[in-house]
Structure formats: C-alpha cells, structure tokens
Design an enzyme around this catalytic site. Sequence first.
Site, PDB file in Angstrom:
ATOM      1  N   ILE A  15       1.966  -4.013   6.467  1.00 21.58           N
ATOM      2  CA  ILE A  15       2.707  -2.849   5.973  1.00 21.58           C
ATOM      3  C   ILE A  15       2.429  -2.720   4.478  1.00 21.58           C
ATOM      4  CG2 ILE A  15       4.974  -1.803   5.628  1.00 21.58           C
ATOM      5  CD1 ILE A  15       5.973  -3.405   8.025  1.00 21.58           C
ATOM      6  N   HIS A  16       1.876  -1.579   4.096  1.00 25.74           N
ATOM      7  CA  HIS A  16       1.608  -1.295   2.690  1.00 25.74           C
ATOM      8  C   HIS A  16       1.689   0.211   2.521  1.00 25.74           C
ATOM      9  CE1 HIS A  16      -2.480   0.004   3.768  1.00 25.74           C
ATOM     10  NE2 HIS A  16      -2.396  -0.962   4.662  1.00 25.74           N
ATOM     11  N   GLY A  17       1.403   0.712   1.363  1.00 17.90           N
ATOM     12  CA  GLY A  17       1.586   2.129   1.063  1.00 17.90           C
ATOM     13  C   GLY A  17       1.033   3.082   2.097  1.00 17.90           C
TER      14      GLY A  17
END
Length: 165
Positions: A15-17
């Site tokens: 999970i990242h931008g």
Amino acid sequence: MSVDVRLVRIDDRLIHGQVATTWSKQMGIDRILVISDVAANNQLRKLLLKQAAPAGIRVNVISVARMIEVYQSDILQYEKVALLFTSPHDVEILVRKGMILSSINIGGMSFSSGKRMLTNFVSLDEQDIKSFVYLAEKGIELEIRKVPADHKIDLIEALKKQNFL
C-alpha cells in the site's frame, strides 16, 4: 464464491500512494487484502499498512494460507476487493489451490541480488519468471502498469522481447 475482486496487484511496496489513491478510486475498492506471510507476521508492518490506506477503505493483512480460507468462505461476500501481493509465487500458490483470477497487474518489483531488470520498475528472478509463466498458462492476463492511465504492457511479451524466456 461471491467475492468481487476488482484488482489483483503485485507490488513489493504494497500500500502506497498509487494504490491508496489512484487504483482504489478507479476500481471502486472498499477493502484491501494484503497477502504476505512476512507482513502478516509483523505487527508493526501490519499497523503501518493499515494506516497507509485511504479513509473509508478497510485493510486486512493476512497470510497466504489464510487467504485460501477466506476465498473458500463467504466472509467477503458483496465486498469490492483489491488483493495486493509482494510476489508472483504467492499468487501461484493460491491459483494452484483453486483461486480463479482473470488479470494480474504488476506494479513494482524492486531490483535485488539475483534479479534482472525487465523494466525500470520490474525486476525478476528465475522463480518469479516460473510463477508468471504458470499463471499465463492458466489464461490469466499479466499486465505491467504503474497507474490505471498507463498503457498496459503484456508481461509475457516483454519477457520474450528481452530474452528472459
């Protein structure tokens, strides 16, 4: 089985931008399942992954074995789900156990010892390639794309073009 899987993504950043904003909105996701034995057994990493999700999206960090149980139950009935993996091998295990997938997005697989760069953001070792070949043989689309607006690159075609196969 009535889980509405909207996105299956392999990205070792999980999970990242890009996932938290672009993919979740584009695909109408309301739950993210991070499927990683390493992350599932690390309480701090689980907490950080849950905090990285956008507001209104529930996150569960589970092991590969637990995903098999979840998939075979109706626990996620009527959910709009994204499945995030760090490795194609974990996806292969689930497909071998009966999970049906139509498409897998390859986001980012970082370079490390023993890996070769396929693109500027996808590096593979021999196990990765074997897993991807198995998944392709099962009729699953394997497409490289960072964000939904990017042009899809067929992973198997890229492997052939760059003499990985």
